[in-house]
Design a protein around this motif. Structure first.
Motif, PDB file in Angstrom:
ATOM      1  N   GLU A   4      23.139 -74.965 -43.222  1.00 47.68           N
ATOM      2  CA  GLU A   4      22.018 -75.715 -42.675  1.00 47.68           C
ATOM      3  C   GLU A   4      22.255 -77.212 -42.863  1.00 47.68           C
ATOM      4  N   ASP A  52      17.874 -79.299 -39.949  1.00 47.36           N
ATOM      5  CA  ASP A  52      17.108 -78.149 -40.440  1.00 47.36           C
ATOM      6  C   ASP A  52      16.061 -78.530 -41.478  1.00 47.36           C
ATOM      7  N   LEU A 121      13.502 -73.710 -46.520  1.00 43.56           N
ATOM      8  CA  LEU A 121      14.352 -73.171 -45.462  1.00 43.56           C
ATOM      9  C   LEU A 121      14.128 -71.679 -45.260  1.00 43.56           C
ATOM     10  N   LYS A 125      13.005 -70.381 -41.590  1.00 42.21           N
ATOM     11  CA  LYS A 125      13.873 -69.496 -40.821  1.00 42.21           C
ATOM     12  C   LYS A 125      13.349 -68.062 -40.757  1.00 42.21           C
TER      13      LYS A 125
END
Length: 245
Positions: A4, A52, A121, A125
């Motif tokens: 990422e 990201d 994250l 995601k």
């Protein structure tokens, strides 16, 4: 999770280098910037690889962290973690109000920051579609899954999309996660502590307990929900929050 792309911005060279080293050791691709102006130019570069997550200091020369966060939220939904000076509660509240997902107080343990990056994250995601992807890519990545509906509020979990009375709600990953947790509780009260653990997935509640109240307030503002007589997110004093279903 490796690979990422993380944007890091801090005018303190030592901190910027330290954060970069620790994140790269975890397999992340890090782009580091010494000030807000250069970080903003990167954010607005449509030809560059997608970001990201962003980590940056509140106080930077030129474009400060608040303005950088505001600019990011105009077009992007990826997580934002702000670095604030010790004791500057007003900076934390302002940052969260502008759309930051989390904050870390200086001085901090690098491993704590890494844990928070990973937690953000994971949540971002989790839904299987990047909200910043081109429309065609998003539809291609979308898969059938859960849709939660209540009193005009419709949450498409796999699509990471939410509407209220057919009006799109622009939610940060943290706001989306909190609203989902409350909807899935089916009218049961969820304490601030449980909301924090389920949202951030770490053990730093004592440092970040106040952030849940700020995110709830921001959610209410986006939903047009009244604090005095809310239709959706209700405060159960001394216990937590709930959405009656």
């Amino acid at each position: 999770m490796a690979g990422e792309r993380i944007l890091v911005a801090d005018d303190e060279r030592e901190i910027c280098d330290l954060v970069q080293v620790y994140l790269e050791n975890e397999g992340f691709a890090v782009e580091a910037f010494p000030d807000g102006d250069s970080a903003l130019a990167r954010v607005e570069d449509a030809s560059a690889a997608p970001i990201d997550l962003a980590v940056f200091d509140v106080m930077m020369p030129g474009t400060d962290g608040f303005e950088l966060c505001r600019k990011i939220r105009e077009h992007h939904t990826y997580p934002v973690i702000m670095l604030t000076a010790k004791g500057e509660e007003i900076d934390k509240i302002r940052g969260l109000t502008l759309g930051a997902d989390d904050y870390v107080t200086k001085p901090f343990l690098p491993l704590e920051l890494v844990a928070r990056v990973k937690a953000q994250l994971r949540r971002y995601k989790r839904y299987g579609v990047d909200a910043d992807a081109p429309e065609g890519d998003a539809h291609a990545a979308r898969r059938p899954g859960e849709v939660i509906a209540y009193a005009g509020l419709v949450m498409d979990v796999p699509g990471h999309a939410c509407t209220l009375n057919e009006r799109p709600l622009s939610l940060t990953p943290t706001e989306f996660s909190i609203l989902r947790i409350l909807l899935e509780a089916n009218g049961s009260v969820v304490s601030a502590r449980d909301l924090y653990f389920k949202t951030f997935g770490d053990t730093y509640y004592d440092k970040g307990s106040g952030s849940i109240a700020v995110h709830i307030r921001h959610l209410r503002e986006k939903m047009g929900d009244s604090f005095e007589d809310p239709k959706y997110i209700k405060t159960v004093w001394g216990c937590g929050y709930k959405i009656e279903r």
